[in-house]
Design an enzyme around this catalytic site. Structure first.
Site, PDB file in Angstrom:
ATOM      1  N   HIS A 195      20.501 -22.564 -11.207  1.00  0.00           N
ATOM      2  CA  HIS A 195      21.213 -23.315 -12.279  1.00  0.00           C
ATOM      3  C   HIS A 195      21.653 -24.054 -10.788  1.00  0.00           C
ATOM      4  CE1 HIS A 195      25.724 -23.936 -14.007  1.00  0.00           C
ATOM      5  NE2 HIS A 195      24.890 -24.746 -14.231  1.00  0.00           N
ATOM      6  N   SER A 247      21.825 -22.818 -17.564  1.00  0.00           N
ATOM      7  CA  SER A 247      23.985 -22.929 -17.214  1.00  0.00           C
ATOM      8  C   SER A 247      24.003 -21.803 -18.250  1.00  0.00           C
ATOM      9  CB  SER A 247      24.541 -24.099 -17.226  1.00  0.00           C
ATOM     10  OG  SER A 247      24.904 -24.399 -18.704  1.00  0.00           O
ATOM     11  N   ASN A 267      30.013 -20.485 -15.025  1.00  0.00           N
ATOM     12  CA  ASN A 267      30.711 -20.581 -16.265  1.00  0.00           C
ATOM     13  C   ASN A 267      31.359 -19.867 -16.569  1.00  0.00           C
ATOM     14  OD1 ASN A 267      30.068 -23.576 -15.674  1.00  0.00           O
ATOM     15  ND2 ASN A 267      27.290 -23.124 -16.954  1.00  0.00           N
ATOM     16  N   GLU A 271      23.289 -22.177  -8.150  1.00  0.00           N
ATOM     17  CA  GLU A 271      23.089 -20.567  -8.191  1.00  0.00           C
ATOM     18  C   GLU A 271      21.666 -19.446  -8.443  1.00  0.00           C
ATOM     19  OE1 GLU A 271      27.157 -18.812 -10.639  1.00  0.00           O
ATOM     20  OE2 GLU A 271      26.153 -20.690 -12.128  1.00  0.00           O
TER      21      GLU A 271
END
Length: 700
Positions: free
Chosen positions: A435, A414, A485, A447
């Site tokens: 991800h 991540s 993130n 992702e």
């Protein structure tokens, strides 16, 4: 030819042929009207069958027409509502023969027909509410007359799709054909049309009178509103419109429905929801890669790491019908993962989401092992181990040794550097980031991270895999945190700084939740684990020692308050219901921290909380766009709508900033520079350029 016309036994069979889904745009509506008149005016024709062929009836309106506004082709003659009226008023019976999806305007067209025949592939729904509008071609008036007010409210307000079996139980179709040869639906529809023609009468839904007491209708409406978490204008308008089927004459109700549709289409909520729809479509298009790029078939998967994430990924693959090998370093870990999977499927059975047969079939697709050599038969190997580079290195060196030569190698990291991970193998060109978001079996976002050496065919194959397992794939470049993130960290930093200055955790979360976020940032961290945030910040302090953070979240984590998993974090949690409660201990900690560090506390408005957190997202998104980490602004919106609880009716952080106006966003950020930690508010160069020229992120 958009509508094929042929005659079978004195019945005109009209087959829509607007690939790929018979979208009811203006050209198809005109062709349908022409062919309907041809059939109605021919004295030798006894009845009409309307079909979309053996694969799909119609997915509804051509949504691209919506973007032309209220004077665009969606409302041009013939408007769909008038076409439905034409069918219903016909002097000959019209029968719908339905295969595949029958949604939105397609279902409204079916409701105008006098009879409905479907095969077992048929799927029905009125999803307009998901676009911030209502069914505007008579759907809110005819459906209650066919299946009852309660059933109509359920379908129209939820926007959900139902299968053929459910449609039969609702009374939506007259005859269902199960396990019969293709084309049978049309043959049976022809027979039904001839039977109706010989009888001389056929039903019209507009003639049905719904008899319901006012208090009964009121109770149904109140019960439906109570089920809505945050009622939006479209859902409330849908409820009102269905109620008109009881309280108003049919023609008057149709007029009000049409007016309500036009009003909703012009609303900010509908514009945002339509943006979200098109953004998700665009996200699947990879810039710089030809459609002719060969795609590797993924028919079997190996997942390394049998924890919560790895087990969730295995579940995604099994749900899509692929055999999965779940691996870990110990038999105990493997068995724990398999038991967790069995428990998840068991819970789905109890909730009525799966039958025992389907759950058992999916479970049989998942096997466990500690023997890493068994990944050799997998087309795709996904690493889902602890977020530590040394651990990743060990796993990827093993993968490199055992995976077949043309396997795709994927990391679920991540935040870590995918290019460094790819460097642990002899084939970095076959490495891609996948991800997943927790819980992986439920969250739609995936992702798909393109490394510096990732081959085009590997990236295209990964995006196809995302679609196969029902995920929304969004391409991201390599950076710390990728798209989601990386932006979320700036959102969180502002939330924490707001605590430094005078806000409480509950105020921050409530302000953002009232605005529309599914969960406030502090409650989100309690769900994810405050220990995870602490580990990331510790790594940041080594890699970026000058990067400032509030120390409050560290103090919370160091108290062992990791969140829901420990029963306490920013809040205390009921051990049974998991309901959160504000904790005076945390409020005191926040106050003491401010006093100890001589931070002047002040009253902070909910509006400032929302602006600081959301504009931090948009500003970081602008940096990501300029760096090429995201392909387009709408991809960023898709990430946040599907992975971070951003409200769909707000369109995503970049769309929201565009609607506020980038000059206004830029001015607010410049204002924040004069406040606490103001030196962190550096407007992204792209935001400055667009704001000063009056452009939008959508124009990039």
């Amino acid at each position: 030819m958009l509508v094929n016309y042929e005659v079978t036994e004195s019945v005109a069979v009209l087959t829509m042929q607007q690939a790929p889904v018979n979208g009811l745009g203006l050209p198809l509506r005109k062709a349908l009207r022409e062919m309907l008149h041809k059939a109605f005016d021919d004295a030798t024709i006894k009845g009409v069958v309307l079909t979309g062929g053996e694969k799909v009836f119609s997915a509804g309106a051509d949504i691209e027409e919506f973007e032309a506004g209220l004077d665009g082709p969606n409302f041009a003659d013939p408007y769909l509502g008038s076409l439905v009226d034409l069918v219903e008023a016909a002097g000959k019976p019209v029968v719908a023969a339905i295969s595949g999806v029958c949604l939105g305007g397609g279902l409204e067209l079916v409701l105008g027909c006098h009879y409905r025949v479907a095969d077992s592939s048929a799927r029905f729904g009125l999803p307009e509410v998901n676009l911030g509008i209502l069914p505007g071609a008579g759907g809110t008036q005819r459906l209650p007359r066919l299946i009852g007010v309660e059933g109509a409210l359920d379908l129209i307000v939820s926007g959900e799709m139902v299968d053929c079996e459910r449609a039969v139980s609702l009374g939506l179709i007259d005859r269902v054909l199960v396990d019969e040869a293709e084309g049978t639906a049309v043959k049976k529809a022809v027979q039904l049309a001839l039977e109706a023609a010989s009888s001389g009468h056929w039903p019209r839904l507009r003639d049905v009178v719904i008899r319901m007491q006012a208090n009964e209708l009121s109770q149904l409406i109140e019960a439906k509103i109570a089920t809505l978490r945050k009622p939006l204008p479209a859902a409330l308008q849908c409820i009102d419109a269905v109620s008109w089927s009881v309280t108003l004459p049919f023609e008057e109700a149709l007029g009000k429905e049409y007016a309500a549709l036009r009003e909703l289409m012009a609303s900010a909520e509908s514009q945002a929801l339509r943006h979200a729809f098109f953004a998700e479509r665009r996200a699947g298009k990879i810039q710089g890669i030809s459609r002719e790029v060969p795609v590797r078939a993924v028919t079997s998967v190996a997942v390394i790491g049998a924890g919560t994430m790895g087990s969730g990924i295995a579940m995604c693959c099994a749900n899509a019908g692929m055999p999965v090998m779940l691996l870990d370093t110990s038999e105990e870990a493997v068995q724990r993962g398999l038991q967790g999977l069995a428990a998840n499927y068991g819970a789905a059975i109890k909730r009525g989401r799966l039958t025992t047969e389907v759950a058992d079939r999916r479970l049989r697709l998942i096997s466990g092992s500690t023997d890493f050599s068994r990944i050799g038969s997998a087309d795709l190997v996904i690493e889902a181990v602890y977020e530590d580079m040394a651990v990743k290195e060990s796993v990827f060196r093993a993968i490199d040794s055992f995976a077949q030569p043309d396997a795709i190698l994927a990391s679920n990291t991540s935040t870590l550097d995918l290019d460094a991970i790819a460097g642990f193998t002899s084939r970095p060109q076959d490495v891609v980031g996948l991800h997943f978001f927790s819980p992986a079996n439920l969250m739609r976002l995936l992702e798909v991270v393109r490394g510096a050496k990732t081959r085009d065919e590997v990236l295209a194959s990964a995006m196809q895999f995302a679609r196969k397992i029902g995920k929304v794939g969004v391409v991201a470049g390599v950076c710390d945190g990728f798209i989601g993130n990386r932006m979320f960290e700036e959102y969180l930093r502002q939330a924490y700084f707001l605590l430094d200055e005078g806000a409480t955790p509950l105020q921050v979360d409530r302000a953002l939740e009232d605005w529309g976020m599914a969960m406030g940032p502090l409650a989100t961290m309690d769900l994810a684990g405050n220990d995870i945030g602490l580990a990331i910040r510790k790594r940041r302090k080594i890699e970026q020692p000058d990067r400032p953070y509030s120390a409050i979240p560290d103090l919370v984590a160091e108290m062992g308050r990791f969140g829901q998993k420990t029963g306490a974090g920013w809040y205390r949690y009921d051990p049974v219901t998991r309901k959160r409660q504000a904790d005076p201990e945390i409020d005191s900690l926040v106050l003491e921290y401010g006093a100890r560090n001589h931070i002047a506390r002040r009253e902070i408005s909910d509006e400032e909380i929302v602006a600081r957190c959301l504009f931090a997202l948009a500003n970081e998104g602008a940096l990501i766009l300029r760096e090429g980490i995201a392909q387009r602004a709408s991809d960023i919106d898709t990430v946040y709508l599907n992975g971070y609880g951003f409200p769909a009716h707000r369109g995503g952080p970049m769309f929201y900033a565009d609607k506020i106006g980038l000059p206004n966003v830029l001015a607010r950020i410049e204002g924040f520079q004069a406040g606490y930690m103001g030196e962190l508010w550096q407007p992204a160069s792209l935001l400055t350029e667009l704001g000063e020229t009056g452009q939008s992120f959508a124009s990039v």
